[in-house]
Design a protein around this motif. Structure first.
Motif, mmCIF file in Angstrom:
data_model
loop_
_atom_site.group_PDB
_atom_site.id
_atom_site.type_symbol
_atom_site.label_atom_id
_atom_site.label_comp_id
_atom_site.label_asym_id
_atom_site.label_seq_id
_atom_site.Cartn_x
_atom_site.Cartn_y
_atom_site.Cartn_z
ATOM 1 N N SER A 180 0.819 -1.214 0.000
ATOM 2 C CA SER A 180 0.000 0.000 0.000
ATOM 3 C C SER A 180 0.855 1.267 0.000
ATOM 4 O O SER A 180 0.342 2.362 -0.184
ATOM 5 N N GLY A 181 2.161 1.116 0.243
ATOM 6 C CA GLY A 181 3.049 2.267 0.331
ATOM 7 C C GLY A 181 3.344 2.681 1.763
ATOM 8 O O GLY A 181 4.198 3.530 2.005
ATOM 9 N N SER A 182 2.651 2.087 2.723
ATOM 10 C CA SER A 182 2.890 2.398 4.135
ATOM 11 C C SER A 182 4.244 1.850 4.576
ATOM 12 O O SER A 182 4.691 0.808 4.102
ATOM 13 N N LYS B 38 6.520 1.599 17.809
ATOM 14 C CA LYS B 38 6.065 1.440 16.433
ATOM 15 C C LYS B 38 5.878 2.824 15.844
ATOM 16 O O LYS B 38 5.198 3.665 16.427
ATOM 17 N N ILE B 39 6.494 3.030 14.672
ATOM 18 C CA ILE B 39 6.414 4.323 14.003
ATOM 19 C C ILE B 39 5.961 4.081 12.572
ATOM 20 O O ILE B 39 6.479 3.188 11.899
ATOM 21 N N TRP B 40 5.008 4.871 12.092
ATOM 22 C CA TRP B 40 4.456 4.712 10.751
ATOM 23 C C TRP B 40 4.765 5.921 9.884
ATOM 24 O O TRP B 40 5.007 7.016 10.380
ATOM 25 N N GLY B 41 4.724 5.725 8.579
ATOM 26 C CA GLY B 41 4.763 6.809 7.609
ATOM 27 C C GLY B 41 6.113 7.471 7.459
ATOM 28 O O GLY B 41 7.167 6.848 7.570
#
Length: 123
Positions: free
Chosen positions: A23-25, A50-53
């Protein structure tokens, strides 16, 4: 009124692990060691992050084991069923919304030092 905000300053316990999804995440995970100021022993408290983006990409590029960082996020409890025993398990995880690279200029590229996260207008 409810409030779930966590602020921590400590050192990365290991190099970040990065996962990129179709998805590109982007997801980045690692541990953070935080010393207690009143502790008489040298054992830190350990936190799973946890770190996103975009913030996850910054962490992957600039955080290394031993890096001094500050984080702001929320406490979540992840639950799962143990495959071997079938029992419910859980672990606390900090979902990071903001990451501050606090190391000295020797520790990191000076252009990278600063705050990154959903509250930062750069990203």
């Amino acid at each position: 009124m409810s409030l779930n905000v966590v602020h921590l300053v400590g050192r990365a316990g290991r190099d970040p692990e990065v996962k990129c999804f179709e998805s590109g995440s982007v997801l980045c995970t690692f541990t953070l060691a935080v010393n207690r100021p009143t502790s008489k022993n040298d054992e830190p408290d350990w936190f799973n992050l946890k770190i996103w983006g975009k913030t996850a990409e910054v962490a992957a590029n600039y955080v290394r084991k031993g890096s001094l960082i500050g984080i702001q996020g929320t406490l979540t409890i992840e639950t799962w069923t143990d495959d071997k025993t079938g029992t419910e398990r859980s672990t606390p995880v900090i979902r990071v919304d903001r990451l501050d690279l606090l190391g000295s200029k020797r520790d990191a590229d000076s252009s990278a030092v600063g705050g990154y996260g959903s509250s930062n207008s750069e990203f």
